[in-house]
Write a protein that holds these residues in place. Structure first.
Motif, PDB file in Angstrom:
ATOM      1  N   ASP A  48       0.824  -1.197   0.000  1.00 21.16           N
ATOM      2  CA  ASP A  48       0.000   0.000   0.000  1.00 21.16           C
ATOM      3  C   ASP A  48       0.863   1.254   0.000  1.00 21.16           C
ATOM      4  OD1 ASP A  48      -2.744   1.124   0.203  1.00 21.16           O
ATOM      5  OD2 ASP A  48      -2.022   1.890   2.129  1.00 21.16           O
ATOM      6  N   GLN A  49       1.921   1.256   0.793  1.00 21.01           N
ATOM      7  CA  GLN A  49       2.824   2.401   0.828  1.00 21.01           C
ATOM      8  C   GLN A  49       3.541   2.559  -0.508  1.00 21.01           C
ATOM      9  OE1 GLN A  49       6.208   2.046   3.448  1.00 21.01           O
ATOM     10  NE2 GLN A  49       6.575   4.247   3.489  1.00 21.01           N
ATOM     11  N   SER A  50       3.956   1.448  -1.091  1.00 21.27           N
ATOM     12  CA  SER A  50       4.654   1.504  -2.373  1.00 21.27           C
ATOM     13  C   SER A  50       3.762   2.080  -3.459  1.00 21.27           C
ATOM     14  CB  SER A  50       5.130   0.098  -2.761  1.00 21.27           C
ATOM     15  OG  SER A  50       5.786   0.119  -4.003  1.00 21.27           O
ATOM     16  N   VAL A  51       2.533   1.617  -3.526  1.00 13.78           N
ATOM     17  CA  VAL A  51       1.602   2.137  -4.536  1.00 13.78           C
ATOM     18  C   VAL A  51       1.303   3.610  -4.275  1.00 13.78           C
ATOM     19  CG1 VAL A  51      -0.744   1.963  -5.445  1.00 13.78           C
ATOM     20  CG2 VAL A  51       0.599  -0.108  -5.062  1.00 13.78           C
ATOM     21  N   SER A  52       1.127   3.963  -3.009  1.00 14.33           N
ATOM     22  CA  SER A  52       0.864   5.362  -2.670  1.00 14.33           C
ATOM     23  C   SER A  52       1.983   6.268  -3.178  1.00 14.33           C
ATOM     24  CB  SER A  52       0.719   5.511  -1.149  1.00 14.33           C
ATOM     25  OG  SER A  52       0.624   6.872  -0.785  1.00 14.33           O
ATOM     26  N   GLN A  53       3.236   5.875  -2.959  1.00 15.94           N
ATOM     27  CA  GLN A  53       4.370   6.672  -3.412  1.00 15.94           C
ATOM     28  C   GLN A  53       4.401   6.805  -4.928  1.00 15.94           C
ATOM     29  OE1 GLN A  53       7.449   4.296  -1.645  1.00 15.94           O
ATOM     30  NE2 GLN A  53       7.557   5.536   0.221  1.00 15.94           N
ATOM     31  N   GLN A  54       3.825   5.825  -5.616  1.00 15.72           N
ATOM     32  CA  GLN A  54       3.964   5.785  -7.065  1.00 15.72           C
ATOM     33  C   GLN A  54       2.755   6.310  -7.826  1.00 15.72           C
ATOM     34  OE1 GLN A  54       5.867   2.166  -8.542  1.00 15.72           O
ATOM     35  NE2 GLN A  54       6.692   1.750  -6.513  1.00 15.72           N
ATOM     36  N   VAL A  55       1.640   6.557  -7.148  1.00 13.26           N
ATOM     37  CA  VAL A  55       0.476   7.081  -7.867  1.00 13.26           C
ATOM     38  C   VAL A  55       0.073   8.473  -7.400  1.00 13.26           C
ATOM     39  CG1 VAL A  55      -0.391   4.741  -8.222  1.00 13.26           C
ATOM     40  CG2 VAL A  55      -1.318   6.105  -6.360  1.00 13.26           C
ATOM     41  N   CYS A  56       0.570   8.899  -6.264  1.00 17.10           N
ATOM     42  CA  CYS A  56       0.205  10.233  -5.784  1.00 17.10           C
ATOM     43  C   CYS A  56       1.042  11.299  -6.494  1.00 17.10           C
ATOM     44  CB  CYS A  56       0.405  10.332  -4.267  1.00 17.10           C
ATOM     45  SG  CYS A  56      -0.748   9.323  -3.318  1.00 17.10           S
ATOM     46  N   ASN A  57       0.467  12.445  -6.657  1.00 19.27           N
ATOM     47  CA  ASN A  57       1.174  13.623  -7.173  1.00 19.27           C
ATOM     48  C   ASN A  57       1.590  13.509  -8.636  1.00 19.27           C
ATOM     49  OD1 ASN A  57       0.992  14.472  -4.490  1.00 19.27           O
ATOM     50  ND2 ASN A  57       3.026  13.684  -3.996  1.00 19.27           N
TER      51      ASN A  57
END
Length: 604
Positions: A270-279
């Motif tokens: 979840d953290q990995s995906v968050s870093q890669q789809v946000c912003n």
């Protein structure tokens, strides 16, 4: 995503052979710059400098995905004269990259500020993300270049030879060419070329002595302070044999000894995906209400479905997510369906057909059955599960149908992009990625609706690669257990991590980036790799159980826990077989790894 071309040559006045070499190099560099422009369509720039006898050329193209302001590469530091070409993403490190900052600009400033340039590997050991770069340090007259420890970005190298006495680095090739002999830059170290000590009269002979390898972690830096210097190694603790680890009874019930691992896997992913789809910057041009910033290479299998589900948790709810599902018109497969398998079906094929018929693996609606390949069938089923679990999200299920004539028409372009990889297996996978990432297909509002033409404008594509290597998803892991027990499985999983940098990531990057898009691999974030590597082997898989349960058991439990019931039980299927991009003609040797090189003629 960016494209990089770096060249170094040593001109000699009034030398006929050198004039010929210079002409070949100039033509080749122009072709490489054109190929790399496709990777970075937003901006391109060239910078040339002289360093003693050497002429250095820097070219970079830019796909803007970070920061508020447009950035044009190569980056140049006005005071020091340093030059930096960056093709990557910083997801962790540098004390964080702010929403409004460009990671390349921030990393370049950190590099210039370290004082001792030989500490560059220590700085990079604190940075997580896919990358390739070329950095010229003006004071020392040295060129540094590298890929990230897993090789998630492409960088190819040509070393000076008698026939082509110049040095080249490039993100993508121009296909087979007499002007170079390309190979992938290895990921084991940071490479350093001492330009000032190369002799113009013998650049080939002196080159090996001027190219140095710097360890990714210096002896002065503790590994705990350099979490991203290298992939973690596998936990080699064997499960107890008396008694054996308890066997899972059902995916619906998480055993107590796996409960914490399931939750931790979900949190890390979840953290990995968050870093890669946000912003991600807004899509330009916008395509009405269906314009997505992020897409998933989507087969309906457990890996791509889990990534789609996690992307839903972090992408704005009022924006759609594109699910790119590719299917090829395969004359050989269609012939078998219409005529039966000429020469007779094997027992295995008969059992497979009977199982599919018994499972009712058909899709209702107005679908063209030439494109109802296995990945299309599972993709259509899985998007319905996502719609049930994720109300309010608009999922663009993009049917990317590739007629046989179109795939054959693109073959030369695909072969050029995947070079120097050139096997039949490479071609099958490259074809699937090339058309899937292009994103040109159709969309239906419901299964019975007529399709509408649709093109995905998402510039970030999530790819599930890495889960099989880290979680034991291949048949060879079961074979290892059957022949050598848990110890053999541990050895095989370590080999998987060791092989990741040398397998397909560079090729895949070249294929997807050709459309001005960037692939991201949440399973291959080094933090996720470390977490999974350090887990005891029997917490990740259980080869004693059947296919669809014992392989990638931990991921299956996590998927089932969040409600992805159908996806959690799906069996592994390779992309080239699920999309029917493999073996399109009769007469192809199944065991052959080689492509007919005569069909890939080198350009003069």
């Amino acid at each position: 995503m960016c494209g990089i071309v770096f060249s170094a040559h040593w001109p000699r006045d009034a030398d006929v052979s050198d004039n010929r070499h210079a002409a070949v190099l100039n033509e080749l560099v122009q072709r490489l710059q054109t190929a790399n422009t496709a990777r970075g369509p937003d901006a391109q720039q060239t910078r040339r400098i002289s360093v003693g006898d050497a002429e250095l050329g820097f070219f970079a193209s830019e796909l803007r995905l970070r920061g508020d302001e447009p950035v044009v590469q190569p980056h140049v530091h006005a005071e020091s004269g340093d030059i930096f070409c960056w093709n990557g993403e910083v997801f962790e490190g540098l004390n964080g990259v702010d929403l409004h900052e460009n990671d390349g600009v921030k990393l370049f400033a950190a590099i210039v500020g370290i004082g001792d340039v030989l500490q560059l590997p220590d700085l990079l050991a604190t940075v997580e993300g896919p990358y390739a770069f070329v950095y010229y340090h003006h004071i020392s007259r040295r060129v540094f270049f590298a890929r990230d420890p897993l090789g998630r970005r492409s960088l190819l190298i040509h070393r000076p030879s008698a026939g082509n006495p110049y040095f080249l680095l490039t993100s993508v090739s121009a296909g087979p060419h007499v002007g170079y002999d390309l190979s992938e830059v290895d990921t084991e170290c940071i490479h350093m070329l001492d330009v000032q000590h190369l002799d113009m009269h013998d650049p080939v002979g002196k080159f090996a002595g001027c190219l140095h390898r710097l360890p990714r972690l210096s002896s002065a830096m503790a590994s705990v302070d350099a979490p991203f210097a290298a992939p973690a190694t596998i936990n080699r603790t064997l499960p107890s044999s008396d008694p054996e680890p308890p066997m899972l009874e059902s995916l619906d019930s998480i055993p107590s000894h796996l409960s914490s691992a399931v939750d931790s896997l979900f949190a890390h992913l979840d953290q990995s995906v968050s870093q890669q789809v946000c912003n991600i910057p807004p899509v330009l041009p916008r395509s009405g209400s269906r314009a997505a910033r992020v897409a998933v290479l989507f087969s309906g299998g457990i890996d791509s479905t889990m990534l789609a589900f996690l992307a839903h948790r972090h992408a704005p709810l009022d924006e759609p997510i594109d699910l790119l599902n590719v299917a090829f018109e395969n004359p050989r497969k269609i012939r078998v369906q219409l005529e039966g398998n000429v020469g007779g079906m094997t027992k295995k094929e008969k059992k497979t057909r009977a199982r599919k018929e018994a499972a009712g693996e058909t899709v209702e609606g107005s679908y063209d059955h030439d494109y109802l390949v296995p990945d299309r069938v599972t993709g259509l089923r899985e998007v319905e599960e996502l719609r049930r679990l994720c109300p309010g999200r608009l999922w663009n299920f993009v049917e990317i149908d590739v007629p046989y004539s179109e795939s054959q028409g693109a073959r030369s372009a695909v072969e050029s992009l995947m070079w120097p990889r050139h096997t039949i297996m490479d071609l099958s996978l490259a074809m699937a990625l090339y058309f899937a990432s292009r994103g040109v297909g159709q969309f239906r509002s419901d299964p019975d609706a007529e399709p509408e033409a649709f093109t995905s404008h998402a510039r970030v594509l999530l790819n599930g690669l890495g889960s099989d290597e880290l979680l034991g998803g291949y048949g060879r892991h079961r074979t290892a257990y059957n022949t050598g027990g848990w110890q053999a499985v541990i050895d095989e999983l370590q080999l998987e991590i060791d092989r990741i940098p040398t397998r397909n990531l560079g090729r895949d990057d070249r294929m997807i980036a050709a459309h001005g898009k960037e692939t991201r691999h949440p399973f291959l974030a080094l933090g996720v790799v470390r977490f999974l590597a350090e887990l005891p082997v029997h917490h990740k898989l259980d080869p004693r159980l059947g296919v669809g349960v014992g392989d990638k058991t931990l991921l299956r439990l996590a998927a089932r826990k969040v409600g992805l019931v159908e996806a959690s039980a799906r069996k592994k299927r390779a992309m080239q077989f699920g999309s029917h991009s493999a073996r399109m003609e009769n007469g192809v040797d199944r065991g052959s790894g080689g492509l007919d090189i005569s069909e890939m003629t080198a350009c003069a």
